[in-house]
Design a protein around this motif. Structure first.
Motif, PDB file in Angstrom:
ATOM      1  N   ASP A 181       0.861  -1.176   0.000  1.00  0.00           N
ATOM      2  CA  ASP A 181       0.000   0.000   0.000  1.00  0.00           C
ATOM      3  C   ASP A 181       0.904   1.235   0.000  1.00  0.00           C
ATOM      4  OD1 ASP A 181      -1.557   2.256   0.956  1.00  0.00           O
ATOM      5  OD2 ASP A 181      -3.119   0.803   1.464  1.00  0.00           O
ATOM      6  N   VAL A 182       0.879   1.992  -1.078  1.00  0.00           N
ATOM      7  CA  VAL A 182       1.793   3.121  -1.219  1.00  0.00           C
ATOM      8  C   VAL A 182       1.592   4.147  -0.105  1.00  0.00           C
ATOM      9  CG1 VAL A 182       2.467   5.057  -2.708  1.00  0.00           C
ATOM     10  CG2 VAL A 182       1.999   2.809  -3.703  1.00  0.00           C
ATOM     11  N   ALA A 183       0.378   4.349   0.323  1.00  0.00           N
ATOM     12  CA  ALA A 183       0.093   5.365   1.330  1.00  0.00           C
ATOM     13  C   ALA A 183       0.623   4.986   2.708  1.00  0.00           C
ATOM     14  CB  ALA A 183      -1.409   5.625   1.407  1.00  0.00           C
ATOM     15  N   TYR A 184       0.591   3.712   3.053  1.00  0.00           N
ATOM     16  CA  TYR A 184       0.867   3.319   4.432  1.00  0.00           C
ATOM     17  C   TYR A 184       2.169   2.538   4.625  1.00  0.00           C
ATOM     18  CZ  TYR A 184      -3.932   4.750   5.239  1.00  0.00           C
ATOM     19  OH  TYR A 184      -5.078   5.488   5.311  1.00  0.00           O
ATOM     20  N   PHE A 185       2.842   2.176   3.550  1.00  0.00           N
ATOM     21  CA  PHE A 185       4.058   1.382   3.719  1.00  0.00           C
ATOM     22  C   PHE A 185       5.163   2.202   4.370  1.00  0.00           C
ATOM     23  CE2 PHE A 185       8.224  -0.051   2.276  1.00  0.00           C
ATOM     24  CZ  PHE A 185       8.195  -1.344   2.796  1.00  0.00           C
ATOM     25  N   SER A 186       5.908   1.573   5.278  1.00  0.00           N
ATOM     26  CA  SER A 186       7.066   2.209   5.902  1.00  0.00           C
ATOM     27  C   SER A 186       8.205   1.195   5.950  1.00  0.00           C
ATOM     28  CB  SER A 186       6.734   2.702   7.310  1.00  0.00           C
ATOM     29  OG  SER A 186       6.339   1.624   8.141  1.00  0.00           O
ATOM     30  N   PRO A 187       9.444   1.660   6.094  1.00  0.00           N
ATOM     31  CA  PRO A 187      10.597   0.749   6.077  1.00  0.00           C
ATOM     32  C   PRO A 187      10.572  -0.253   7.238  1.00  0.00           C
ATOM     33  CG  PRO A 187      11.298   3.023   5.747  1.00  0.00           C
ATOM     34  CD  PRO A 187       9.861   3.074   6.167  1.00  0.00           C
ATOM     35  N   TYR A 188      11.322  -1.355   7.052  1.00  0.00           N
ATOM     36  CA  TYR A 188      11.478  -2.363   8.094  1.00  0.00           C
ATOM     37  C   TYR A 188      12.673  -1.962   8.970  1.00  0.00           C
ATOM     38  CZ  TYR A 188       8.844  -5.057   4.587  1.00  0.00           C
ATOM     39  OH  TYR A 188       7.931  -5.483   3.657  1.00  0.00           O
ATOM     40  N   TYR A 189      12.412  -1.085   9.924  1.00  0.00           N
ATOM     41  CA  TYR A 189      13.521  -0.590  10.741  1.00  0.00           C
ATOM     42  C   TYR A 189      14.048  -1.653  11.714  1.00  0.00           C
ATOM     43  CZ  TYR A 189      12.287   4.147   9.231  1.00  0.00           C
ATOM     44  OH  TYR A 189      12.030   5.272   8.497  1.00  0.00           O
ATOM     45  N   ILE A 190      13.208  -2.559  12.146  1.00  0.00           N
ATOM     46  CA  ILE A 190      13.476  -3.603  13.143  1.00  0.00           C
ATOM     47  C   ILE A 190      13.530  -3.038  14.562  1.00  0.00           C
ATOM     48  CG2 ILE A 190      15.123  -5.325  14.036  1.00  0.00           C
ATOM     49  CD1 ILE A 190      15.601  -6.324  11.324  1.00  0.00           C
ATOM     50  N   LYS A 191      14.320  -1.979  14.763  1.00  0.00           N
ATOM     51  CA  LYS A 191      14.336  -1.383  16.098  1.00  0.00           C
ATOM     52  C   LYS A 191      14.126   0.115  15.987  1.00  0.00           C
ATOM     53  CE  LYS A 191      19.341  -0.719  16.624  1.00  0.00           C
ATOM     54  NZ  LYS A 191      20.484  -0.973  17.513  1.00  0.00           N
ATOM     55  N   ALA A 192      13.639   0.712  17.070  1.00  0.00           N
ATOM     56  CA  ALA A 192      13.297   2.128  17.060  1.00  0.00           C
ATOM     57  C   ALA A 192      14.540   2.989  16.954  1.00  0.00           C
ATOM     58  CB  ALA A 192      12.522   2.483  18.328  1.00  0.00           C
ATOM     59  N   PHE A 193      14.360   4.152  16.354  1.00  0.00           N
ATOM     60  CA  PHE A 193      15.462   5.104  16.231  1.00  0.00           C
ATOM     61  C   PHE A 193      15.806   5.670  17.602  1.00  0.00           C
ATOM     62  CE2 PHE A 193      16.885   9.548  15.673  1.00  0.00           C
ATOM     63  CZ  PHE A 193      18.048   9.309  14.983  1.00  0.00           C
ATOM     64  N   PHE A 194      17.107   5.771  17.884  1.00  0.00           N
ATOM     65  CA  PHE A 194      17.575   6.344  19.146  1.00  0.00           C
ATOM     66  C   PHE A 194      18.464   7.537  18.855  1.00  0.00           C
ATOM     67  CE2 PHE A 194      21.089   6.677  22.252  1.00  0.00           C
ATOM     68  CZ  PHE A 194      20.347   6.995  23.381  1.00  0.00           C
ATOM     69  N   HIS A 195      18.127   8.679  19.452  1.00  0.00           N
ATOM     70  CA  HIS A 195      18.927   9.888  19.300  1.00  0.00           C
ATOM     71  C   HIS A 195      19.669  10.128  20.608  1.00  0.00           C
ATOM     72  CE1 HIS A 195      20.224  13.972  18.685  1.00  0.00           C
ATOM     73  NE2 HIS A 195      19.757  13.975  17.444  1.00  0.00           N
ATOM     74  N   PRO A 196      20.998  10.087  20.627  1.00  0.00           N
ATOM     75  CA  PRO A 196      21.755  10.201  21.876  1.00  0.00           C
ATOM     76  C   PRO A 196      21.589  11.543  22.566  1.00  0.00           C
ATOM     77  CG  PRO A 196      23.224  10.347  19.976  1.00  0.00           C
ATOM     78  CD  PRO A 196      21.886   9.930  19.451  1.00  0.00           C
ATOM     79  N   GLY A 197      21.086  12.543  21.874  1.00  0.00           N
ATOM     80  CA  GLY A 197      20.923  13.855  22.488  1.00  0.00           C
ATOM     81  C   GLY A 197      19.591  14.051  23.175  1.00  0.00           C
TER      82      GLY A 197
END
Length: 223
Positions: free
Chosen positions: A205-221
């Motif tokens: 689904d072009v509208a709802y597809f998102s990448p397979y990140y596997i784990k959440a993004f972490f920002h050290p700041g």
């Protein structure tokens, strides 16, 4: 069969490949990760111009959908989705790890394929595939130790490759059945997988597809 545009920006090497009836026509590569956003659309335009194609002559767009670099994945998936929406083409998502295994497979030899994407420190994004490219260990983020993959190495030849493999090689040392062949990721490696997905009408689904990140993004700041 179909004419498909393939996009991969999941790692430090970005590339775009054009295929026709499951055969590679041409692939263009960028070796600088920070330039992916600027070069990918130029590569797409260059491929269409070189092969005298209009975007209406494409049948689908495939993207390497992760895991991998957060920024890289967003660039590739956003580009693919934007083109699919604008050009009214179906979107095919290909696991980056399975794509790597497909690129490494040279024969039907009964071995394990273990693609590795560096996730910093001793962590990698990885999976294990058999010679039919079926997952026998599902994609995951793994912190490596000396016992990682021991059960696979004990059974038969196991190929470790990708930009996360060198640190595993250093940790593991020399082991019977463990081999570390050279490998360079390429969008062309998803061609057989994308061709099968197109034949099976396995579209996103072009509208709802998102990448397979596997784990959440972490920002050290941030807390």
């Amino acid at each position: 069969m179909a004419r498909i545009l393939h996009i991969d920006t999941a790692t430090a090497i970005g590339s775009v490949s054009l295929s026709d009836n499951g055969k590679e026509l041409q692939t263009l590569q960028n070796m600088e990760q920070r330039d992916h956003a600027a070069t990918i659309t130029l590569f797409i335009q260059q491929l269409l111009t070189t092969h005298d194609l209009h975007h209406s002559q494409l049948d689908a767009i495939a993207v390497s959908a992760g895991p991998g670099s957060y920024t890289g994945l967003r660039v590739g998936v956003a580009t693919a989705k934007g083109l699919c929406y604008t050009w009214q083409k179906p979107l095919i998502a290909v696991s980056t790890l399975q794509m790597m295994a497909c690129g490494m497979r040279q024969s039907d030899e009964d071995v394990f394929y273990v693609p590795m994407i560096d996730a910093r420190r001793m962590e990698v994004f990885t999976a294990v595939y058999n010679h039919r490219l079926e997952p026998v260990l599902e994609p995951q983020a793994m912190v490596l130790d000396t016992d990682s993959f021991a059960s696979f190495i004990a059974k038969k030849k196991t190929l470790f490759f990708g930009d996360g493999a060198p640190k595993w090689h250093e940790l593991l040392g020399q082991r019977t059945n463990a081999e570390f062949p050279s490998y360079q990721i390429s969008a062309a490696h998803m061609i057989p997988l994308a061709a099968k997905a197109f034949a099976d009408k396995d579209f996103q689904d072009v509208a709802y597809f998102s990448p397979y990140y596997i784990k959440a993004f972490f920002h050290p700041g941030k807390p």
